[in-house]
Design a protein around this motif. Structure first.
Motif, PDB file in Angstrom:
ATOM      1  N   ALA A  44       0.830  -1.208   0.000  1.00 49.48           N
ATOM      2  CA  ALA A  44       0.000   0.000   0.000  1.00 49.48           C
ATOM      3  C   ALA A  44       0.865   1.258   0.000  1.00 49.48           C
ATOM      4  O   ALA A  44       0.566   2.221  -0.711  1.00 49.48           O
ATOM      5  N   LEU A  45       1.936   1.239   0.780  1.00 52.33           N
ATOM      6  CA  LEU A  45       2.819   2.402   0.851  1.00 52.33           C
ATOM      7  C   LEU A  45       3.471   2.671  -0.496  1.00 52.33           C
ATOM      8  O   LEU A  45       3.556   3.820  -0.949  1.00 52.33           O
ATOM      9  N   GLY A  46       3.917   1.602  -1.154  1.00 55.94           N
ATOM     10  CA  GLY A  46       4.516   1.761  -2.468  1.00 55.94           C
ATOM     11  C   GLY A  46       3.512   2.225  -3.502  1.00 55.94           C
ATOM     12  O   GLY A  46       3.826   3.057  -4.365  1.00 55.94           O
ATOM     13  N   GLY A  47       2.269   1.708  -3.395  1.00 52.30           N
ATOM     14  CA  GLY A  47       1.226   2.121  -4.330  1.00 52.30           C
ATOM     15  C   GLY A  47       0.856   3.584  -4.169  1.00 52.30           C
ATOM     16  O   GLY A  47       0.653   4.296  -5.162  1.00 52.30           O
ATOM     17  N   ILE A  48       0.762   4.042  -2.927  1.00 52.16           N
ATOM     18  CA  ILE A  48       0.458   5.457  -2.674  1.00 52.16           C
ATOM     19  C   ILE A  48       1.589   6.343  -3.184  1.00 52.16           C
ATOM     20  O   ILE A  48       1.351   7.399  -3.792  1.00 52.16           O
ATOM     21  N   ALA A  49       2.840   5.913  -2.951  1.00 47.77           N
ATOM     22  CA  ALA A  49       3.984   6.689  -3.427  1.00 47.77           C
ATOM     23  C   ALA A  49       3.975   6.781  -4.950  1.00 47.77           C
ATOM     24  O   ALA A  49       4.217   7.853  -5.528  1.00 47.77           O
ATOM     25  N   TYR A  50       3.669   5.657  -5.602  1.00 49.92           N
ATOM     26  CA  TYR A  50       3.667   5.644  -7.071  1.00 49.92           C
ATOM     27  C   TYR A  50       2.541   6.498  -7.642  1.00 49.92           C
ATOM     28  O   TYR A  50       2.771   7.365  -8.495  1.00 49.92           O
ATOM     29  N   THR A  51       1.298   6.278  -7.165  1.00 52.37           N
ATOM     30  CA  THR A  51       0.173   7.036  -7.714  1.00 52.37           C
ATOM     31  C   THR A  51       0.224   8.506  -7.296  1.00 52.37           C
ATOM     32  O   THR A  51      -0.197   9.384  -8.056  1.00 52.37           O
ATOM     33  N   GLY A  52       0.735   8.777  -6.102  1.00 52.54           N
ATOM     34  CA  GLY A  52       0.806  10.162  -5.648  1.00 52.54           C
ATOM     35  C   GLY A  52       1.889  10.960  -6.346  1.00 52.54           C
ATOM     36  O   GLY A  52       1.650  12.072  -6.823  1.00 52.54           O
ATOM     37  N   LEU A  53       3.091  10.375  -6.428  1.00 47.51           N
ATOM     38  CA  LEU A  53       4.235  11.110  -6.979  1.00 47.51           C
ATOM     39  C   LEU A  53       4.320  11.041  -8.505  1.00 47.51           C
ATOM     40  O   LEU A  53       4.626  12.047  -9.159  1.00 47.51           O
ATOM     41  N   ILE A  54       4.058   9.861  -9.067  1.00 42.72           N
ATOM     42  CA  ILE A  54       4.266   9.668 -10.503  1.00 42.72           C
ATOM     43  C   ILE A  54       3.008   9.932 -11.320  1.00 42.72           C
ATOM     44  O   ILE A  54       3.006  10.812 -12.201  1.00 42.72           O
ATOM     45  N   THR A  55       1.932   9.183 -11.034  1.00 47.04           N
ATOM     46  CA  THR A  55       0.752   9.288 -11.893  1.00 47.04           C
ATOM     47  C   THR A  55      -0.159  10.469 -11.533  1.00 47.04           C
ATOM     48  O   THR A  55      -1.158  10.690 -12.214  1.00 47.04           O
ATOM     49  N   THR A  56       0.176  11.189 -10.461  1.00 48.16           N
ATOM     50  CA  THR A  56      -0.629  12.367 -10.116  1.00 48.16           C
ATOM     51  C   THR A  56       0.209  13.641 -10.155  1.00 48.16           C
ATOM     52  O   THR A  56      -0.018  14.505 -11.008  1.00 48.16           O
ATOM     53  N   ALA A  57       1.186  13.789  -9.271  1.00 50.29           N
ATOM     54  CA  ALA A  57       1.987  15.014  -9.224  1.00 50.29           C
ATOM     55  C   ALA A  57       2.751  15.222 -10.540  1.00 50.29           C
ATOM     56  O   ALA A  57       2.631  16.274 -11.187  1.00 50.29           O
ATOM     57  N   LEU A  58       3.538  14.224 -10.935  1.00 51.45           N
ATOM     58  CA  LEU A  58       4.296  14.345 -12.182  1.00 51.45           C
ATOM     59  C   LEU A  58       3.372  14.457 -13.389  1.00 51.45           C
ATOM     60  O   LEU A  58       3.595  15.277 -14.284  1.00 51.45           O
ATOM     61  N   ALA A  59       2.311  13.652 -13.391  1.00 52.04           N
ATOM     62  CA  ALA A  59       1.398  13.652 -14.536  1.00 52.04           C
ATOM     63  C   ALA A  59       0.708  14.998 -14.713  1.00 52.04           C
ATOM     64  O   ALA A  59       0.574  15.497 -15.843  1.00 52.04           O
ATOM     65  N   LEU A  60       0.269  15.621 -13.625  1.00 52.64           N
ATOM     66  CA  LEU A  60      -0.399  16.916 -13.742  1.00 52.64           C
ATOM     67  C   LEU A  60       0.566  18.010 -14.166  1.00 52.64           C
ATOM     68  O   LEU A  60       0.182  18.949 -14.867  1.00 52.64           O
ATOM     69  N   TRP A  61       1.814  17.894 -13.745  1.00 51.58           N
ATOM     70  CA  TRP A  61       2.818  18.865 -14.198  1.00 51.58           C
ATOM     71  C   TRP A  61       3.070  18.686 -15.695  1.00 51.58           C
ATOM     72  O   TRP A  61       3.116  19.664 -16.454  1.00 51.58           O
ATOM     73  N   VAL A  62       3.191  17.440 -16.130  1.00 51.89           N
ATOM     74  CA  VAL A  62       3.356  17.163 -17.566  1.00 51.89           C
ATOM     75  C   VAL A  62       2.132  17.654 -18.336  1.00 51.89           C
ATOM     76  O   VAL A  62       2.254  18.200 -19.441  1.00 51.89           O
ATOM     77  N   GLU A  63       0.952  17.476 -17.745  1.00 54.53           N
ATOM     78  CA  GLU A  63      -0.278  17.930 -18.383  1.00 54.53           C
ATOM     79  C   GLU A  63      -0.256  19.433 -18.628  1.00 54.53           C
ATOM     80  O   GLU A  63      -0.626  19.912 -19.710  1.00 54.53           O
ATOM     81  N   SER A  64       0.204  20.200 -17.630  1.00 53.81           N
ATOM     82  CA  SER A  64       0.259  21.657 -17.787  1.00 53.81           C
ATOM     83  C   SER A  64       1.246  22.065 -18.878  1.00 53.81           C
ATOM     84  O   SER A  64       1.037  23.059 -19.583  1.00 53.81           O
ATOM     85  N   ILE A  65       2.322  21.288 -19.046  1.00 50.87           N
ATOM     86  CA  ILE A  65       3.289  21.569 -20.107  1.00 50.87           C
ATOM     87  C   ILE A  65       2.697  21.208 -21.468  1.00 50.87           C
ATOM     88  O   ILE A  65       2.826  21.956 -22.448  1.00 50.87           O
ATOM     89  N   ALA A  66       2.014  20.060 -21.536  1.00 47.17           N
ATOM     90  CA  ALA A  66       1.446  19.598 -22.796  1.00 47.17           C
ATOM     91  C   ALA A  66       0.364  20.543 -23.305  1.00 47.17           C
ATOM     92  O   ALA A  66       0.268  20.798 -24.519  1.00 47.17           O
TER      93      ALA A  66
END
Length: 318
Positions: free
Chosen positions: A229-251
């Motif tokens: 669960a900890l790894g899943g939260i880290a992955y979805t929180g940092l990669i598929t949410t934080a990083l993804a939304l930043w990439v979205e704003s650039i795109a």
């Protein structure tokens, strides 16, 4: 935008694994995921604010954008309680039709304002909705595969997704067009709003189970005690949410919201591909047919975009 599809496609498997752990329900997962994502972007955003890259109007617009996105996530979470993931996914892809319709309406309004002295005004072109409609059909073929069942309240709640996410795309496009350098703080403000609404959903979640409504403090112990669960939260929180939304704003600085929303319908294809490669799931005929329609929709949208740019330039020239 294609990178976003790949990132978001992995959300479903990760979320399923996390919420499969004892003591972790959807409301606790949402609070954890979005809190981690918001905290990850806040330090960089503070530096950007100190440099003066964002003003009050942009910050207010980002908060409104985040509220729309929160509506989409809320409808998705509540809808999945009584509808299937495949139906929810297909309903969600209607955001491309919603975005195309709103964008076309706005285009007509701008054209009418420019041609205010003309006796004729541009009419709504329903043909512009064709790529979005084709994409939705493609996603339906990939996801539903003959799935039946009577309509449910979850289906109705899921319609908050195309409205919330669609308005979020349109709002984001406008924000980054005016302030292209403010992508990071805009993403952070959006996530803060989503986190705020996630806490609200967490507090109200007992009502869905006919339990007494009392003020609750999230208990993160089940997540902290589970490496999965900890790894899943880290992955979805940092990669598929934080990083993804930043990439979205650039795109969205470079890709119109109408085109981006159609390209994002490729997300189920990535999910099916990941499932085929990692879980041994079959990539069948319906997947190939649906993929062809979605890719074709993207190609049609590109052609329409070129034609639309030529039309707008001719209007301005005249």
């Amino acid at each position: 935008v294609v990178v976003l599809c790949a990132l978001w496609a992995s959300n479903f498997a990760a979320a399923k694994l996390v919420m499969g752990e004892p003591g972790v329900d959807s409301s606790l997962y949402a609070v954890s995921r979005f809190s981690v994502a918001a905290l990850a972007l806040i330090p960089g955003s503070i530096g950007a604010i100190k440099r003066g890259v964002i003003d009050w109007e942009t910050a207010k617009g980002a908060a409104i954008c985040g509220s729309w996105v929160s509506l989409g996530y809320l409808g998705q979470t509540l809808g999945l309680l009584t509808t299937t993931a495949s139906r929810s996914c297909v309903i969600c892809t209607l955001h491309c039709v919603f975005v195309a319709a709103v964008a076309e309406f706005m285009r007509v309004q701008r054209a009418c304002e420019i041609e205010a002295n003309s006796t004729e005004c541009k009419s709504f072109d329903f043909i512009k909705l064709a790529p979005a409609a084709v994409a939705v059909v493609g996603v339906a073929i990939v996801e539903l595969k003959g799935a039946g069942g009577a309509p449910s309240i979850g289906d109705l709640l899921s319609f908050a997704q195309p409205i919330g996410f669609g308005m979020g795309y349109l709002q984001l496009e406008e924000l980054v067009r005016k302030k292209p350098e403010a992508g990071l703080p805009i993403s952070a403000i959006k996530l803060i709003m989503v986190t705020f609404f996630s806490f609200g959903m967490f507090e109200l979640f007992p009502l869905l189970h006919n339990e007494e409504l009392t003020l609750r403090i999230p208990n993160f112990t089940p997540i902290l005690e589970s490496p999965l669960a900890l790894g899943g939260i880290a992955y979805t929180g940092l990669i598929t949410t934080a990083l993804a939304l930043w990439v979205e704003s650039i795109a969205f600085k470079r890709v119109p919201a109408t085109d981006a929303s159609i390209i994002l319908t490729m997300e189920p294809l990535f999910a099916a591909l990941v499932g085929a490669l990692t879980l041994g799931e079959t990539f069948g005929v319906s997947d190939y047919v649906g993929a062809s329609l979605i890719i074709g929709a993207c190609a049609i949208a590109a052609v329409f975009e070129d034609g639309g740019e030529e039309e707008e330039s001719s209007i301005v020239t005249n």
